[in-house]
Design a protein around this motif. Structure first.
Motif, PDB file in Angstrom:
ATOM      1  N   HIS A   1       0.844  -1.203   0.000  1.00  0.00           N
ATOM      2  CA  HIS A   1       0.000   0.000   0.000  1.00  0.00           C
ATOM      3  C   HIS A   1       0.883   1.259   0.000  1.00  0.00           C
TER       4      HIS A   1
ATOM      5  N   HIS B   1       1.523   4.368  -2.761  1.00  0.00           N
ATOM      6  CA  HIS B   1       1.595   5.828  -2.563  1.00  0.00           C
ATOM      7  C   HIS B   1       2.858   6.391  -3.225  1.00  0.00           C
TER       8      HIS B   1
ATOM      9  N   ASP C   1      -1.281   5.608   7.661  1.00  0.00           N
ATOM     10  CA  ASP C   1      -2.336   4.627   7.410  1.00  0.00           C
ATOM     11  C   ASP C   1      -2.621   3.788   8.644  1.00  0.00           C
TER      12      ASP C   1
ATOM     13  N   GLU D   1      -6.330   6.870  -1.336  1.00  0.00           N
ATOM     14  CA  GLU D   1      -6.364   5.611  -0.577  1.00  0.00           C
ATOM     15  C   GLU D   1      -6.951   4.476  -1.416  1.00  0.00           C
TER      16      GLU D   1
HETATM   17 ZN   LIG Z   1      -2.662   5.033   2.467  1.00  0.00          ZN
END
Ligand SMILES: [Zn+2]
Length: 336
Positions: free
Chosen positions: A85, A89, A99, A119
């Motif tokens: 994740h 980004h 996060d 997100e």
């Molecule tokens: Zn994030």
């Protein structure tokens, strides 16, 4: 397409592009059947540090230079998803991001209209980066699974273990690729991994359900399986008991495993007495370890004459500890 749908599509395309640039597919086929996200961050020269974060699973920072933090307080599959994740980004040139747990509650590839698009992109990037469609196909080929098998939570769970993905992310990613439909994905994702573990283990009740439960097959003999220190392994082996051959479960303890269940099953009525049977062995890891889970089949009076062997390579270090990832430390050693 809505803005959310565009964000999801762009993120999936970006994940595929990065895999193409890095030649990931070849590495995964030669390697362990997993996308080594920590190793990829090392190769991309994006600093990744594990820390006991409070209230956060991970963070992406970009000032003065890009860097990623991932918590030490969660299991390896969550650490991997979080790192992917945060890589999303970074690769998608997002703003810095802190996060929390919500990245696990959201379903990748599904988001409401008012969702934060950055997100949404990072979630979709992470899920498709860790489990690209070709990786599902690779494990299907190895294990002999067909699309129809993915209606079984047990098969989806076994795929998630081998691909190093979380169970629920795997359910939604399979729906994205239309291996299952959305309704099936929703039903699958509602099943707790603990319930799946119980159904695999049958009469053996472990003291807790933190460890994963692997149903080992012949196909697993050629790969390194990445798990945790208290994982449990269910092994079904054909045994020529009638000819006096027995699988030597006594070998488990010296290899760092405890025998938890041992039975013979599926002897069909048509079998002549004394024909081959299926031996079902349940072994629990007793420590953080890497090495081999190895069993040999021999006659008790001729132990040196081994009729067959079952060997799987295992890495049972589990979650990454504080500092650099194991992959990055290996990468630096090789580069040195
Ligand atoms: Zn994030």
């Amino acid at each position: 397409m809505t803005a959310v749908e565009v964000a999801i599509k762009n993120a999936v395309i970006a994940a595929g592009r990065l895999h193409g640039d890095l030649n990931t597919k070849e590495r995964v086929i030669e390697g362990n059947g997993q996308v080594d996200v920590f190793g990829i961050l090392a190769r991309l020269d994006v600093p990744l540090l594990f820390r006991p974060l409070e209230g956060l699973l991970g963070a992406y920072l970009n000032d003065p230079a890009p860097g990623i933090l991932v918590t030490t307080k969660r299991p390896l599959s969550v650490q991997r998803f979080t790192a992917a994740h945060e890589l999303g980004h970074h690769y998608l040139r997002h703003n810095p991001s802190l996060d929390d747990e919500s990245i696990l509650r959201r379903s990748p590839f599904m988001a409401s209209r008012d969702a934060n698009l950055q997100e949404v992109e990072a979630d979709s990037f992470a899920a498709s980066f860790l489990l690209p469609q070709w990786l599902v196909v690779l494990h299907c080929k190895r294990q002999g699974w067909t699309t129809a098998d993915f209606t079984s939570a047990r098969v989806v769970y076994q795929l998630s273990l081998r691909a190093g993905t979380s169970y629920t992310a795997t359910c939604w990613t399979l729906a994205r690729y239309r291996f299952v439909n959305r309704l099936q994905a929703r039903e699958l994702s509602k099943i707790e991994p603990r319930t799946i573990k119980q159904s695999i283990l049958g009469r053996f009740k472990p003291s807790n359900y933190y460890g994963d439960v692997w149903e080992l097959t012949e196909a697993d003999k050629s790969n390194v399986l990445h798990g945790g220190p208290s994982d449990i392994f269910v092994i079904r082996l054909k045994e020529n008991a009638g000819a006096g051959y027995l699988w030597r479960v006594d070998e488990l303890s010296q290899a760092g495993f405890s025998l938890r269940d041992d039975s013979r099953e599926n002897a069909s009525l048509s079998d002549t007495v004394g024909g081959p049977v299926t031996r079902r062995i349940v072994a629990e890891s007793t420590r953080q370890q890497d090495g081999k889970l190895s069993l040999s089949e021999a006659r008790p009076w001729q132990l040196d004459q081994v009729a067959s062997r079952y060997i799987v390579d295992l890495d049972l270090y589990g979650a990454e500890a504080e500092g650099y990832s194991r992959a990055e430390r290996r990468f630096r050693l090789e580069a040195a």
